[in-house]
Scaffold this motif. Structure first.
Motif, PDB file in Angstrom:
ATOM      1  N   LEU A 570     -75.117 -44.210 -14.634  1.00 19.85           N
ATOM      2  CA  LEU A 570     -76.371 -43.555 -15.052  1.00 19.85           C
ATOM      3  C   LEU A 570     -76.109 -42.087 -15.338  1.00 19.85           C
ATOM      4  CD1 LEU A 570     -78.995 -44.889 -12.477  1.00 19.85           C
ATOM      5  CD2 LEU A 570     -78.977 -45.355 -14.923  1.00 19.85           C
ATOM      6  N   ARG A 571     -75.417 -41.475 -14.394  1.00 22.74           N
ATOM      7  CA  ARG A 571     -75.165 -40.046 -14.515  1.00 22.74           C
ATOM      8  C   ARG A 571     -74.317 -39.753 -15.756  1.00 22.74           C
ATOM      9  NH1 ARG A 571     -75.470 -35.484 -10.616  1.00 22.74           N
ATOM     10  NH2 ARG A 571     -74.746 -33.794 -11.927  1.00 22.74           N
ATOM     11  N   LYS A 572     -73.362 -40.633 -15.960  1.00 20.98           N
ATOM     12  CA  LYS A 572     -72.475 -40.478 -17.108  1.00 20.98           C
ATOM     13  C   LYS A 572     -73.258 -40.546 -18.420  1.00 20.98           C
ATOM     14  CE  LYS A 572     -68.570 -42.962 -18.963  1.00 20.98           C
ATOM     15  NZ  LYS A 572     -67.296 -43.550 -18.701  1.00 20.98           N
ATOM     16  N   ASN A 573     -74.280 -41.353 -18.434  1.00 24.50           N
ATOM     17  CA  ASN A 573     -75.098 -41.492 -19.635  1.00 24.50           C
ATOM     18  C   ASN A 573     -76.315 -40.561 -19.632  1.00 24.50           C
ATOM     19  OD1 ASN A 573     -74.006 -43.748 -21.420  1.00 24.50           O
ATOM     20  ND2 ASN A 573     -73.885 -44.642 -19.379  1.00 24.50           N
ATOM     21  N   ARG A 574     -76.332 -39.630 -18.719  1.00 20.08           N
ATOM     22  CA  ARG A 574     -77.437 -38.669 -18.607  1.00 20.08           C
ATOM     23  C   ARG A 574     -78.791 -39.360 -18.481  1.00 20.08           C
ATOM     24  NH1 ARG A 574     -77.202 -33.266 -22.062  1.00 20.08           N
ATOM     25  NH2 ARG A 574     -79.154 -33.116 -20.939  1.00 20.08           N
ATOM     26  N   ILE A 575     -78.868 -40.264 -17.538  1.00 19.77           N
ATOM     27  CA  ILE A 575     -80.134 -40.955 -17.269  1.00 19.77           C
ATOM     28  C   ILE A 575     -80.532 -40.606 -15.836  1.00 19.77           C
ATOM     29  CG2 ILE A 575     -81.222 -43.227 -17.002  1.00 19.77           C
ATOM     30  CD1 ILE A 575     -78.969 -44.108 -19.115  1.00 19.77           C
ATOM     31  N   ASP A 576     -81.756 -40.147 -15.678  1.00 16.64           N
ATOM     32  CA  ASP A 576     -82.183 -39.685 -14.355  1.00 16.64           C
ATOM     33  C   ASP A 576     -82.663 -40.825 -13.470  1.00 16.64           C
ATOM     34  OD1 ASP A 576     -81.976 -36.673 -14.710  1.00 16.64           O
ATOM     35  OD2 ASP A 576     -83.050 -37.313 -16.489  1.00 16.64           O
ATOM     36  N   ALA A 577     -83.326 -41.803 -14.088  1.00 14.25           N
ATOM     37  CA  ALA A 577     -83.824 -42.910 -13.263  1.00 14.25           C
ATOM     38  C   ALA A 577     -83.707 -44.223 -14.000  1.00 14.25           C
ATOM     39  CB  ALA A 577     -85.280 -42.668 -12.865  1.00 14.25           C
ATOM     40  N   LEU A 578     -83.060 -45.170 -13.350  1.00 17.47           N
ATOM     41  CA  LEU A 578     -83.026 -46.541 -13.852  1.00 17.47           C
ATOM     42  C   LEU A 578     -84.406 -47.156 -13.620  1.00 17.47           C
ATOM     43  CD1 LEU A 578     -80.774 -48.675 -14.782  1.00 17.47           C
ATOM     44  CD2 LEU A 578     -81.031 -49.588 -12.480  1.00 17.47           C
ATOM     45  N   LEU A 579     -84.833 -48.060 -14.506  1.00 17.12           N
ATOM     46  CA  LEU A 579     -86.116 -48.758 -14.286  1.00 17.12           C
ATOM     47  C   LEU A 579     -85.831 -50.060 -13.542  1.00 17.12           C
ATOM     48  CD1 LEU A 579     -87.660 -48.027 -17.777  1.00 17.12           C
ATOM     49  CD2 LEU A 579     -88.042 -46.801 -15.634  1.00 17.12           C
ATOM     50  N   GLY A 580     -85.484 -49.945 -12.329  1.00 18.23           N
ATOM     51  CA  GLY A 580     -85.153 -51.065 -11.469  1.00 18.23           C
ATOM     52  C   GLY A 580     -84.712 -50.487 -10.147  1.00 18.23           C
ATOM     53  N   PRO A 581     -84.582 -51.253  -9.107  1.00 19.36           N
ATOM     54  CA  PRO A 581     -84.684 -52.707  -9.030  1.00 19.36           C
ATOM     55  C   PRO A 581     -86.122 -53.231  -9.021  1.00 19.36           C
ATOM     56  CG  PRO A 581     -84.267 -51.776  -6.855  1.00 19.36           C
ATOM     57  CD  PRO A 581     -84.221 -50.636  -7.824  1.00 19.36           C
ATOM     58  N   GLY A 582     -86.221 -54.521  -9.321  1.00 23.11           N
ATOM     59  CA  GLY A 582     -87.513 -55.221  -9.258  1.00 23.11           C
ATOM     60  C   GLY A 582     -87.696 -55.807  -7.864  1.00 23.11           C
ATOM     61  N   LEU A 583     -88.793 -55.461  -7.236  1.00 24.07           N
ATOM     62  CA  LEU A 583     -88.966 -55.867  -5.832  1.00 24.07           C
ATOM     63  C   LEU A 583     -90.181 -56.756  -5.588  1.00 24.07           C
ATOM     64  CD1 LEU A 583     -88.003 -52.544  -3.983  1.00 24.07           C
ATOM     65  CD2 LEU A 583     -86.551 -54.475  -4.590  1.00 24.07           C
ATOM     66  N   ASN A 584     -90.635 -57.440  -6.621  1.00 20.77           N
ATOM     67  CA  ASN A 584     -91.758 -58.343  -6.368  1.00 20.77           C
ATOM     68  C   ASN A 584     -91.257 -59.582  -5.635  1.00 20.77           C
ATOM     69  OD1 ASN A 584     -92.323 -56.728  -8.988  1.00 20.77           O
ATOM     70  ND2 ASN A 584     -94.277 -57.197  -8.063  1.00 20.77           N
ATOM     71  N   ILE A 585     -92.162 -60.180  -4.932  1.00 27.67           N
ATOM     72  CA  ILE A 585     -91.810 -61.330  -4.097  1.00 27.67           C
ATOM     73  C   ILE A 585     -91.800 -62.607  -4.936  1.00 27.67           C
ATOM     74  CG2 ILE A 585     -92.751 -62.766  -2.192  1.00 27.67           C
ATOM     75  CD1 ILE A 585     -91.393 -60.144  -1.245  1.00 27.67           C
ATOM     76  N   HIS A 586     -90.845 -63.474  -4.678  1.00 29.83           N
ATOM     77  CA  HIS A 586     -90.842 -64.787  -5.331  1.00 29.83           C
ATOM     78  C   HIS A 586     -91.986 -65.611  -4.729  1.00 29.83           C
ATOM     79  CE1 HIS A 586     -86.177 -64.666  -6.224  1.00 29.83           C
ATOM     80  NE2 HIS A 586     -86.846 -63.744  -6.887  1.00 29.83           N
ATOM     81  N   ARG A 587     -93.171 -65.329  -5.190  1.00 23.98           N
ATOM     82  CA  ARG A 587     -94.313 -66.059  -4.615  1.00 23.98           C
ATOM     83  C   ARG A 587     -94.271 -67.523  -5.040  1.00 23.98           C
ATOM     84  NH1 ARG A 587    -100.203 -66.425  -6.848  1.00 23.98           N
ATOM     85  NH2 ARG A 587    -101.268 -67.318  -5.044  1.00 23.98           N
TER      86      ARG A 587
END
Ligand code: BGC
Length: 931
Positions: A570-587
């Motif tokens: 991420l840092r190498k690509n100059r990205i401050d925040a990844l849009l993940g992880p996904g933490l919803n429950i496997h309902r």
């Protein structure tokens, strides 16, 4: 090695290890696995040659350098002799039955047609070979739930026929499931299959990871992160899943094994936590705990009692007294994966469990302590084992009634409904229902009462954000300089593929306008997503195993170390925040995004989420935990209202987020597209302010999902309804075309009418600026970047261009070049390159008209390069068939011939026309010389 250096080989090996540790061996009879040196192996199934590296949608769009599937890995392996004749049969069939790739977002089929096979072919292979591998593939994803149908949750008749025939002729048959989430498993016994292993979708190293388990380089050690029941109808959420407008969470906290172990043990095929190894283990444990101690201490010993080296997961479950609240028969409280143990070797595992982790939330006041986490009086029993069902009682302690944490009511339902509750006599749990407690406090009462104090506006005093960074000015002094308009502009993120940040990423936010730049506010950058970094212009990135696979590793350290590589990337690509992880429950097993998410259990989800965030944060970037909260189905995700109790919200659906904030120090959160208990999550004060900030101490940003809606109670969600988001504590609207356009939403009007105060706008900005201050973007702003980091920075990799066959298009005298209805049928990752013959010098724009039958949440980016330089990205959305035109500046043109490359980041659009046209004249550098 500098801390920024990304060791690709170590990255690869760690990913491979994670894939291997995520493989869940369900059954292994006849010594089918592992493969032995010299084994002749017959590989069946057309998906052997078409490995699914991840699921569909935003969480799968990683441009990888390579993907090693299972067959690729087998072919490259020395010790394995593959049945070439059989491979050729499949190769020919694949050639005459090309994959159906769908036509974009939400339309890719769940499965591909399987090759029908005759008995003679199987019998012949069985004569020649020692062992058979049958590979079955499935996918699903964003905007595309699974279905309880053949080809999705169920195997097709052709797949069953294949499995049956192979299992009949080969004593050693192993079915490998290259799937995103659990599927129906009744066929295992019905078709007498000797061995089955879930290998999930393992990203670019998938095949290599699976190979290392198949060949016993390591024993399988993955454990199911979900319960596999006999029928989809057995899951208590199925009755309320997939509706268009409303889902009642009637099962309450009885999700997954919490339901099955309590009410329906006989409906389970494979319990939560289950997974075999090539070796065997023995576990023993002891407990030390009492009413007064704030912790329960448990020590366990795990011994390898078999013949292979292997790792085991010590899983600790609690059985609480039923009390007045009612409790599931088992709840996971802690787990730990051991190191690899040699045959006969033992290791100790110590669990220190805070009482909060075993407390329950009283949302009705039945214990006399409404809105508190309590420990009801009685015996707390602890069970240790390698799955929820077989875990053995290792001890208990008596607890007096205690309030562990007194909280306040949040996000309670307004619609009356009945929820599950056990009625227990002896060991028998009877399924009963009770009224879920309803909301007793107005949705806006506490928001109104706690409006932040306003800081008096000073106008520009020459303070830049770097002064706050260096402690030369306070944040209040800085904020005081920003006008209401600046503060509103700051709320809007631009994208997708904003030219102001790394090409092809999801959003830019922060200092994008001239005014905000004046104050030294940098532009922050975010991008997807849970299975690797998504850059829609084609930049390559590492593709990781999916969330379910990582959940099944039960290996927190391994996941953290894997995500640390991604943090560096991420840092190498100059990205401050990844849009993940996904933490919803496997309902429910049918949710299309389960592949991105981790488990039906909130503790496993939370521990993994925290590990991922810790890893991602290793050199200053971070992750965004999403989708906060209740995104448990994809169908109708903009509208479908989740009706759930506060107890279910807190103990199940929020818990993974809570652990990630408290233990992982997550500082970026994404809300969902839809509503819970009648209010869209992006606009709910309880969620974004009371729970997140006040209770959990969150200090970061909350952003919407892309083009999400906001809402005011009793009104439908609306994309323009954004003042409510700011008031609620959702700091950023993602995404818009132009941050400064004041007409696009209701914020200015709300501010002018006094409904939204300057104080609220300032508080909102405080979160965004606070986040930026801790992000790499700020270091770039201040030019505080080390040479080591600069050395590591990414280079945009272009695809290969076939210059020999390029078509040249001529412009007319005015300088307009038009390509009408080109016969392009772009799929994700395709590109078109053409040359220009332009006779008029000047500044040129490119204008593309396109249409797509997909809906408006489908993301369809086109990256435009001019002479191999990325000029920008035109992000279209699905348009339900309507033609849409987008344009941007492309370049100054001095000479006739140039190369234009259009790279398509997603499938599903039709290009109607491309036009490159003259905008104005320019003075070329050599004009003077010519004169
Ligand atoms: C998804 C998000 C994703 C965003 C940006 C949305 O469609 O729901 O999870 O991060 O797009 O691509």
């Amino acid at each position: 090695m500098s801390e920024f250096q990304l060791d690709q080989e170590a990255y690869r090996q760690t990913a491979c290890q994670a894939v291997a540790e995520g493989c869940v061996l369900i059954k292994n009879e006849n010594k089918t696995l592992p493969l032995q040196k010299g084994d002749r192996v017959a590989v069946f199934g057309r998906m052997a040659a078409n490995y699914y590296k991840s699921g569909l949608g935003s969480g799968g769009l990683v441009n990888t350098r390579y993907v090693t599937g299972i067959l690729d890995a087998l072919m490259a392996s020395d010790g394995i002799r593959l049945d070439k004749k059989l491979l050729k049969i499949y190769e020919d069939w694949n050639a005459s039955h090309p994959l159906d790739k769908g036509h974009g977002w939400g339309t890719v089929p769940w499965n591909q047609e399987e090759m029908p096979i005759d008995e003679a072919t199987v019998a012949e292979a069985a004569e020649a070979d020692d062992v058979a591998l049958v590979i079955i593939g499935r996918t699903a994803g964003e905007d595309q739930d699974n279905a309880a149908k053949e080809g999705s949750y169920l195997l097709t008749a052709t797949e069953r026929d294949l499995i049956r025939k192979v299992s009949k002729h080969f004593t050693r048959t192993a079915v490998l499931l290259n799937v995103g989430n659990i599927i129906d498993m009744n066929w295992v016994e019905e078709d007498k299959v000797p061995a089955v292993m879930y290998v999930w979708q393992g990203g670019q190293e998938g095949g290599n990871g699976v190979l290392s388990v198949l060949t016993a380089e390591q024993s399988p050690s993955g454990k199911l992160s979900d319960t596999i029941a006999k029928s989809i109808q057995d899951y208590p959420s199925t009755a309320n899943f997939g509706n268009q407008y409303e889902n009642i969470y009637a099962e309450d906290i009885y999700v997954g094994y919490r339901y099955f172990e309590t009410f329906a043990k006989d409906r389970v095929l494979y319990p939560f936590g289950f997974g075999l190894s090539y070796t065997t283990f023995k576990m023993a444990g002891q407990i030390a705990g009492d009413s007064d101690s704030p912790f329960v201490n448990i020590s366990a010993t795990v011994t390898n009692t078999g013949e292979y080296e292997g790792k085991e997961v010590a899983q600790l479950y609690v059985k609480k007294p039923q009390g007045a609240l009612g409790q599931p028969a088992r709840e996971l409280v802690a787990f730990e994966k051991t190191r690899a143990l040699l045959p006969g070797e033992s290791t100790k595992v110590i669990f220190t469990i805070p009482k909060y982790a075993i407390a329950s939330f009283d949302d009705s006041g039945v214990t006399g302590h409404k809105n508190a986490y309590v420990l009801e009086e009685g015996s707390y029993e602890f069970y240790l084992g390698s799955d929820v069902r077989s875990a053995q009682l290792i001890g208990s302690f008596r607890q007096e009634f205690a309030v562990v944490s007194q909280l306040e009511e949040i996000y309670a339902p307004v619609k009356p409904f009945k929820r599950m509750k056990p009625s227990v006599s002896g060991n028998y749990y009877e399924l009963k229902y009770e009224d879920a407690p309803l909301r007793t406090i107005g949705a806006y009462e506490r928001m109104e009462a706690n409006k932040p104090q306003e800081i008096a506006y000073t106008g520009d005093r020459g303070i830049v954000l770097a002064d706050v960074y260096h402690g030369k000015a306070t944040m209040d002094e800085f904020l005081a300089q920003l006008s209401a308009e600046d503060l509103i502009v700051l709320f809007r993120g631009e994208g997708m593929s904003s030219p102001k940040v790394t090409p092809g990423t999801g959003s830019a936010f922060g200092g994008l306008s001239e005014n905000l730049r004046h104050f030294g506010i940098p532009a922050g950058c975010t991008t997807d997503g849970p299975s690797g970094i998504r850059m829609d212009c084609g930049t390559k990135a590492f593709s990781l195993p999916n969330g379910t696979s990582l959940g099944c590793t039960f290996n927190v350290e391994l996941v953290e170390s894997l995500y640390a590589f991604e943090g560096k990337e991420l840092r190498k690509n100059r990205i401050d925040a990844l849009l993940g992880p996904g933490l919803n429950i496997h309902r429910n097993p049918l949710c299309g995004r389960n592949f991105e998410y981790i488990s039906e259990d909130p503790v496993l989800t939370g521990k993994m989420g925290a590990a991922m965030i810790r890893g991602l944060s290793c050199v200053g970037s971070t992750g965004t935990i999403k989708h906060f909260m209740g995104n448990n189905q994809e169908y109708s995700r903009n509208d479908v209202n989740g009706v759930m109790s506060q107890r279910a919200a807190r103990e199940i659906y929020l818990k993974g987020f809570e652990i990630s904030v408290r233990e992982g120090k997550a500082r970026s959160v994404m809300t969902t597209y839809g509503p819970v208990n009648g209010i869209w999550t992006s606009s709910h004060y309880d969620l974004n302010t009371i729970v997140l900030r006040k209770e959990w101490g969150f200090d970061g940003i909350v952003m919407t999902d892309w083009w999400a809606r906001g809402s005011i109670e009793n009104q439908p969600g609306d994309r323009k309804c954004r003042a409510a988001m700011i008031a609620a504590g959702n700091n950023l609207y993602m995404v818009v075309d132009d941050q400064t356009d004041m007409k696009q939403d209701d914020i200015l009007a709300a501010y002018q009418s006094g409904e939204l105060t300057l104080g609220q706008l300032q508080e909102n900005a405080r979160s965004i600026l606070g986040f930026l201050l801790k992000s790499p973007a700020m270091l770039y702003e201040m030019n505080e970047i080390s040479q080591e980091e600069l050395d590591e920075r990414a280079i945009v990799e272009e695809g290969d261009i076939d210059f020999e066959n390029i078509i040249t298009y001529d412009s007319d005298e005015e300088g307009t070049l038009r390509i009408e209805n080109p016969d392009w049928n772009p799929q994700q990752g395709d590109f078109e390159v053409f040359a220009t013959n332009i006779q008029r010098k000047g500044m040129y724009n490119i204008r593309i008209t396109a249409h797509s039958d997909l809906n408006d949440l489908a993301q369809l980016p086109i990256s435009v390069s001019f002479d191999n330089q990325l000029r920008g990205i035109l992000t279209f959305q699905g348009s339900n068939g309507a033609k849409v035109t987008k344009e941007m500046e492309i370049s100054e043109v001095f000479a006739p011939t140039h190369y234009v490359k259009l790279y398509f980041g997603a499938s599903g659009m039709v290009i109607d026309s491309v036009e490159i046209y003259w905008v104005h004249s320019i003075k070329a550098p050599f004009d003077d010389m010519e004169a």
